[in-house]
Structure formats: structure tokens, C-alpha cells
Design a protein around this motif. Sequence first.
Motif, short mmCIF file in Angstrom:
data_model
loop_
_atom_site.label_atom_id
_atom_site.label_comp_id
_atom_site.label_asym_id
_atom_site.label_seq_id
_atom_site.Cartn_x
_atom_site.Cartn_y
_atom_site.Cartn_z
N GLY A 239 8.40 22.33 -8.04
CA GLY A 239 7.47 21.22 -8.32
C GLY A 239 6.98 20.56 -7.04
N ASN A 240 7.89 20.36 -6.09
CA ASN A 240 7.49 19.73 -4.83
C ASN A 240 6.64 20.67 -3.97
N GLN A 241 6.93 21.96 -4.05
CA GLN A 241 6.13 22.92 -3.26
C GLN A 241 4.66 22.85 -3.64
N GLN A 242 4.39 22.52 -4.89
CA GLN A 242 2.99 22.51 -5.34
C GLN A 242 2.09 21.65 -4.46
N TRP A 243 2.64 20.58 -3.91
CA TRP A 243 1.82 19.66 -3.12
C TRP A 243 2.33 19.46 -1.69
N ALA A 244 3.66 19.50 -1.51
CA ALA A 244 4.23 19.10 -0.20
C ALA A 244 3.90 20.10 0.90
N PRO B 193 -1.48 14.62 -11.78
CA PRO B 193 -1.23 13.27 -12.32
C PRO B 193 -0.40 12.38 -11.42
N LYS B 194 0.45 12.97 -10.58
CA LYS B 194 1.30 12.15 -9.70
C LYS B 194 0.47 11.34 -8.70
N GLU B 195 -0.75 11.81 -8.42
CA GLU B 195 -1.59 11.12 -7.44
C GLU B 195 -2.07 9.77 -7.97
N THR B 196 -2.36 9.74 -9.25
CA THR B 196 -3.03 8.55 -9.80
C THR B 196 -2.17 7.80 -10.81
N ARG B 197 -0.93 8.26 -11.01
CA ARG B 197 -0.11 7.64 -12.06
C ARG B 197 0.09 6.15 -11.79
N GLU B 198 0.24 5.43 -12.87
CA GLU B 198 0.46 3.99 -12.77
C GLU B 198 1.84 3.75 -12.18
N ARG B 199 1.93 2.90 -11.21
CA ARG B 199 3.24 2.59 -10.62
C ARG B 199 3.85 1.42 -11.37
N VAL B 200 5.10 1.59 -11.76
CA VAL B 200 5.76 0.55 -12.56
C VAL B 200 7.10 0.18 -11.93
N ARG B 201 7.57 -1.02 -12.24
CA ARG B 201 8.90 -1.46 -11.84
C ARG B 201 9.52 -2.21 -13.01
N ASN B 202 10.85 -2.26 -13.03
CA ASN B 202 11.55 -3.05 -14.03
C ASN B 202 11.15 -4.52 -13.92
N GLU C 107 0.80 -1.24 0.00
CA GLU C 107 0.00 0.00 0.00
C GLU C 107 0.82 1.28 0.00
N ARG C 108 2.10 1.21 0.37
CA ARG C 108 2.92 2.44 0.34
C ARG C 108 3.08 2.91 -1.09
N ARG C 109 2.80 4.13 -1.34
CA ARG C 109 3.05 4.74 -2.63
C ARG C 109 3.25 6.23 -2.42
N SER C 110 3.96 6.85 -3.35
CA SER C 110 4.25 8.27 -3.20
C SER C 110 3.08 9.07 -3.76
N VAL C 111 2.35 9.71 -2.87
CA VAL C 111 1.14 10.44 -3.26
C VAL C 111 1.36 11.95 -3.10
N SER D 211 2.62 9.03 2.48
CA SER D 211 3.95 9.66 2.50
C SER D 211 4.46 9.88 1.09
N HIS D 212 5.51 10.69 1.00
CA HIS D 212 6.17 10.93 -0.29
C HIS D 212 7.60 11.43 -0.02
N PRO D 213 8.60 10.60 -0.39
CA PRO D 213 9.99 11.06 -0.21
C PRO D 213 10.38 12.04 -1.29
N MET D 214 11.29 12.95 -0.94
CA MET D 214 11.74 13.97 -1.90
C MET D 214 13.25 14.15 -1.88
N GLY D 215 13.79 14.28 -3.08
CA GLY D 215 15.19 14.68 -3.22
C GLY D 215 15.30 16.07 -3.81
N GLY D 216 14.16 16.64 -4.15
CA GLY D 216 14.13 17.96 -4.81
C GLY D 216 14.03 19.09 -3.80
N TRP D 217 15.19 19.63 -3.37
CA TRP D 217 15.25 20.75 -2.44
C TRP D 217 16.66 21.31 -2.50
C1 LIG Z 1 15.47 9.59 -2.59
C2 LIG Z 1 14.17 9.88 -3.32
C3 LIG Z 1 13.97 11.14 -3.85
C4 LIG Z 1 12.75 11.43 -4.49
N1 LIG Z 1 12.52 12.72 -4.91
C5 LIG Z 1 11.29 13.07 -5.35
C6 LIG Z 1 10.98 14.44 -5.59
O1 LIG Z 1 11.80 15.34 -5.39
N2 LIG Z 1 9.74 14.73 -6.06
C7 LIG Z 1 8.79 13.76 -6.28
O2 LIG Z 1 7.68 14.09 -6.68
N3 LIG Z 1 9.05 12.45 -6.01
C8 LIG Z 1 10.27 12.09 -5.55
N4 LIG Z 1 10.54 10.77 -5.22
C9 LIG Z 1 9.48 9.76 -5.36
C10 LIG Z 1 9.78 8.77 -6.50
O3 LIG Z 1 9.52 9.36 -7.73
C11 LIG Z 1 8.93 7.51 -6.27
O4 LIG Z 1 9.34 6.87 -5.09
C12 LIG Z 1 9.05 6.54 -7.44
O5 LIG Z 1 8.50 7.07 -8.60
C13 LIG Z 1 8.35 5.21 -7.15
O6 LIG Z 1 6.99 5.43 -6.85
P1 LIG Z 1 6.37 4.91 -5.48
O7 LIG Z 1 7.09 5.60 -4.35
O8 LIG Z 1 4.92 5.30 -5.54
O9 LIG Z 1 6.59 3.44 -5.40
C14 LIG Z 1 11.75 10.44 -4.63
C15 LIG Z 1 11.99 9.16 -4.10
C16 LIG Z 1 13.17 8.89 -3.44
C17 LIG Z 1 13.37 7.51 -2.84
#
Ligand SMILES: Cc1cc2nc3c(=O)[nH]c(=O)nc-3n(C[C@H](O)[C@H](O)[C@H](O)COP(=O)(O)O)c2cc1C
Length: 195
Positions: free
Chosen positions: A73-78, A169-178, A16-20, A125-131
Motif C-alpha cells: 500500500g505504501n509503495q503505491q505512492w511513497a 483518496p488518502k490525498e484529499t481525505r478529511e482529517r479528523v481528531r477525537n 498545514e502539516r498533513r500526511s499526503v 511529508s508522510h510518516p509510515m509504519g508499514g514496512w
Molecule cells: C508512526 C506512524 C505510522 C504510520 N504509518 C502509516 C503507513 O504505513 N501508511 C500510511 O499511509 N500512513 C501512515 N501513517 C499516517 C497516519 O495515518 C496519519 O498520520 C494519521 O491518519 C493522521 O493524519 P495526518 O498525518 O494527516 O494528521 C502513520 C503515522 C504514524 C505517526
Amino acid sequence: MVEGVTRAALTAEIVERRSVVAFDSRPIEAEKLQALVEAARWAPSSSNRQPWRITLVRSGESRNALNAALSAGNQQWAVNAPLLVVFAAVAPDPERPGQLPKLMLDVGFAGQNMMLEAVHQELRSHPMGGWDEGKVKAALGIPEENAVGFVVAIGYGGDVNDLPEDARPKETRERVRNDVGQNFFDGRFGQAWNG
Ligand SMILES: Cc1cc2nc3c(=O)[nH]c(=O)nc-3n(C[C@H](O)[C@H](O)[C@H](O)COP(=O)(O)O)c2cc1C
């Protein structure tokens, strides 16, 4: 690319964890905040050194400054999330200068523990590297010898329609993996794992 999450035999938190991006500003209850802290606290780390230095930022001047340190981009939602968590560590560790990748891995384990616990607590939750690292440090008074690893937004779900259109679109985008065989090997590097 594989679409969707493989559900077989995985824990609900992993599935259930996904970046929303749709967060409600409703505050997170104290017990849930404590659960997030404990989850990160019990992460594994090299020689149990627990290098993570984790700042939970809810409101006030430091929160405003942290919001402003995020990428546009991250400020828009975070900014709507009631909690931003900043993961940092003294890096490199002066006692183990050659161990930087392992040290930051430890910080990542703490972050993943917290994100999985967030699911368990019915949070998103949603992790970010954009800052901007300098601005993040200035916002929170993080000492110079620390490196910031990532920032995680956490909160209850909100209404995606409250967000600017290009953030939705980030809210509902299809999640994919290799495909598994691209990243997982059987016995020898490069030899695709196929169970
Ligand atoms: C270290 C790290 C940095 C990330 N930076 C951003 C970010 O700056 N902005 C954003 O929208 N998503 C960011 N993400 C989220 C990823 O895009 C997301 O984890 C990935 O697309 C997989 O989707 P999922 O988390 O829903 O499984 C980041 C994820 C990680 C782990």
C-alpha cells in the motif's frame, strides 16, 4: 469526531502539516535537506542522549531496496517521493534497558521536528509504519542492535492523478481528531478537559 484543524493560535506548520500521498520526484535542494537535518538534530531527548540514527535515502541501490521494503500500500505512492528518511536507534539502550519507550519517544520528537520543518520549507511529508523491518535494515546496512521506528516520505507536491486509483483518496481525505475531552484531562485522569 472533530473535523478539520483547529486553527486558533496554532503555528502555520502545525496547521498545514498533513500526511499526503501525491509527491513529485523533483529533488529537494541541498539547503532544504540541511534544514531538515538541523530540525531533527535540535529535538529534545532524555538526558540529551540523542539516540536517533537517521538515514536520508534519495536514490541508488539502497533506495530501490528500501522502496521494496515498504508495504504494498505504501509503495503505491511513497516510491515517488525524492526522499525517504529512516529513523532508527540502538534499542534497547544497553546502558538503560528499561527505558525503551522514552528512547523511542526521543526518536519520534526528531521525526516530528523534521516533518514540521518540511512544511516550513514548502515540502510535504508522510510518516509510515508499514514496512518490513528486516528488509529495511538489509537495504541500508542498519546494524542488528538497532530498532527502526518509522520511515518518513518527504518531497514537493505532485499530481494525485498519477497515482493508482485506490491510493488517491488518502490525498484529499478529511482529517479528523477525537473530541478533546477524550484524550485530555483536567487535574485528574479521565476528567475531560474543557478549557
Ligand atoms: C508512526 C506512524 C505510522 C504510520 N504509518 C502509516 C503507513 O504505513 N501508511 C500510511 O499511509 N500512513 C501512515 N501513517 C499516517 C497516519 O495515518 C496519519 O498520520 C494519521 O491518519 C493522521 O493524519 P495526518 O498525518 O494527516 O494528521 C502513520 C503515522 C504514524 C505517526
